[in-house]
Design an enzyme around this catalytic site. Structure first.
Site, mmCIF file in Angstrom:
data_model
loop_
_atom_site.group_PDB
_atom_site.id
_atom_site.type_symbol
_atom_site.label_atom_id
_atom_site.label_comp_id
_atom_site.label_asym_id
_atom_site.label_seq_id
_atom_site.Cartn_x
_atom_site.Cartn_y
_atom_site.Cartn_z
ATOM 1 N NE ARG A 156 -3.239 7.901 -3.378
ATOM 2 C CZ ARG A 156 -4.092 7.114 -2.718
ATOM 3 N NH1 ARG A 156 -3.674 6.469 -1.634
ATOM 4 N NH2 ARG A 156 -5.329 6.974 -3.128
ATOM 5 C CG ASP A 165 -2.087 0.964 1.075
ATOM 6 O OD1 ASP A 165 -2.467 1.311 -0.057
ATOM 7 O OD2 ASP A 165 -2.593 1.415 2.112
ATOM 8 C CG ASP A 207 -0.686 5.464 3.685
ATOM 9 O OD1 ASP A 207 0.056 6.070 2.883
ATOM 10 O OD2 ASP A 207 -1.512 4.599 3.329
#
Length: 504
Positions: free
Chosen positions: A297, A241, A245
């Site tokens: 991102r 992922d 984060d």
């Protein structure tokens, strides 16, 4: 003649400092108890630290060799030849929103001697898992090079520093690093790569608590409801992922001096567009190298205040910085090198949002260097006249970016490290996700191609905004800056005034 000349230069420096700390209205959107009320004050404090470090390098570099880089984090501790005997000095070197992260400062040194991870419920003493779950502050170091192949998430307790200096430390496997509902963590100089989901098992989070964990996402570092976090000089790649984060009301975070490579969705800041606590998220992203094989991102932001400063973006396939739900994005002194794809030149992307909705979002570009056709689409306050000239600066600023990011990632890694993990094959998401057409926004104006030849404006062109009222720490920074510069000038007067003359 020497004294007046030094005084004139000192007055100029302090005048520049005072201009940036003028008072303005209070930042009143406080949604988290540890959110900084004046984010612009933190931005200006970081600007001054960088300017002072660059000036000190220019002033003393000829007499102190190549030790000084102008990077305020590295110059804080690396010039000490005996740094290994004073490792906890690092905790005093933080910058930006995460600068108060103490880690394990004043705690015992814990030496990891065992690279195994055989039992997440009853970790073996001497392992990294045993170290990070303890209740007391710990400064964690490593006895030798090691690869730690995790069976499940490595869940941290508060007040921990993981310090990989002096060893080649690689963390990989299942779950990787989880910082959940904790505070004061420093993660420094380790590799994190090839992280995969894990879970549906019991994992110990402290000496007295074992909890059931569902399936994790496979992030390299997951920050969940946590604060005062500093991730510095790590190399991250190939995770299922995100590489990093931060979600669910996390704030006071600095991500600095890292190398990111070979990944699709690099960094997510904010859980969802409607998660109100993330309005208080404040993150500094500084001196990082966004390198080979990245898609998107870098970061992708929601709701909060994100300061992206002095990073080197050398590759993306879709976009570099994206966002939704009206985040404030303050981009200063970065180098954005666009890919060859003519449809992916835009640095920015408003994710699934209509033009009329995002036109008021405050996205700024200031002193950014645009290479190979890259362009940043500002909006809101970023469209005002004071930012109109910020789309491009002259090449001398690129030299500063090289200096500030020259050691990004784990010390000793090559700057463009390619694939440095032979033996790991496809455990995580890599590039090849394809590209999308970059939307061309209406009314974009690049502005004049000049930085005005200002040494102290080389990174921060103009004035990003009016600053917040002086907080107590700002007064301390002012006094310490004054004294430091006074000492430096007097030393130079005694030793070698030619350097000062060259700067006038």
């Amino acid at each position: 003649m020497l004294l007046p000349m030094s005084c004139i230069l000192l007055i100029c420096l302090l005048s520049s400092f005072s201009i940036q700390i003028k008072a303005t209205k209070t930042f009143s959107n406080l949604t988290l108890p540890h959110q900084h009320p004046y984010p612009e004050a933190v931005v200006h404090e970081l600007q001054q630290k960088i300017n002072v470090s660059l000036f000190r390098r220019e002033l003393l570099g000829k007499t102190q060799g190549s030790c000084l880089t102008g990077n305020p984090v590295d110059d804080c501790w690396r010039c000490d030849a005996n740094w290994a005997a004073n490792r906890q000095k690092l905790a005093e070197c933080g910058i930006g929103f995460g600068r108060a992260a103490m880690g394990g400062k004043n705690g015992q040194i814990y030496v990891v001697t065992d690279s195994s991870d055989s039992d997440p419920v009853n970790p073996v003493p001497g392992t990294l898992r045993h170290a990070v779950i303890q209740d007391e502050p710990l400064w964690i170091i490593f006895s030798a090079d090691m690869t730690i192949n995790l069976r499940h998430e490595l869940i941290f307790n508060s007040f921990k520093t993981v310090d990989g200096r002096g060893a080649n430390v690689q963390i990989t496997g299942h779950g990787c690093i989880t910082l959940q509902y904790i505070s004061n963590v420093i993660i420094h100089n380790i590799h994190v790569h090839h992280c995969k989901p894990s879970g549906n098992t019991n994992i110990r989070a402290s000496p007295t608590h074992v909890g059931f964990r569902g399936i994790s996402d496979g992030d390299g570092i997951s920050i969940f409801g946590s604060r005062n976090i500093w991730i510095d000089h790590c190399s991250l790649s190939y995770c299922t992922d995100g590489l990093i984060d931060a979600i669910m009301g996390s704030t006071a975070i600095t991500i600095s001096n890292n190398h990111f490579g070979h990944h699709d969705e690099v960094m997510l800041l904010g859980h969802s567009d409607k998660n109100t606590p993330d309005r208080g998220m404040q993150v500094t992203i500084a001196f990082n190298h966004f390198g080979e094989g990245l898609v998107q991102r870098m970061p992708r932001c929601r709701l909060g205040y994100i300061h992206v400063v002095n990073n080197d973006f050398t590759q993306w396939e879709m976009y570099a910085i994206g966002g939704s739900a009206n985040p404030t994005i303050n981009s200063q002194g970065n180098r954005y090198t666009a890919p060859s794809d003519p449809n992916a030149k835009e640095v920015t992307k408003r994710v699934e949002t209509d033009d009329k909705e995002w036109s008021g979002w405050n996205w700024r570009t200031e002193g950014d260097i645009m290479v190979n056709g890259a362009f940043f689409v500002p909006s809101g306050g970023g469209m005002s006249a004071q930012y109109a000239q910020a789309s491009s600066v002259q090449p001398k600023s690129a030299v500063q970016i090289n200096q500030l990011t020259m050691y990004a990632g784990v010390f000793g890694d090559p700057r463009d490290n390619g694939d440095i993990y032979p033996g790991f094959n496809g455990a995580g998401t890599t590039t090849g996700a394809g590209t999308t057409t970059g939307a061309t926004s209406k009314g974009y104006n690049e502005g004049p191609n000049s930085d005005g030849g200002d040494f102290f404006g080389m990174i921060f062109k103009g004035s990003s905004s009016q600053a917040a009222p002086l907080a107590p720490y700002s007064s301390i920074v002012f006094v310490s800056t004054f004294l430091s510069l006074f000492i430096v000038f007097n030393l130079d007067i005694i030793t070698n005034y030619d350097i000062l003359l060259s700067l006038l």
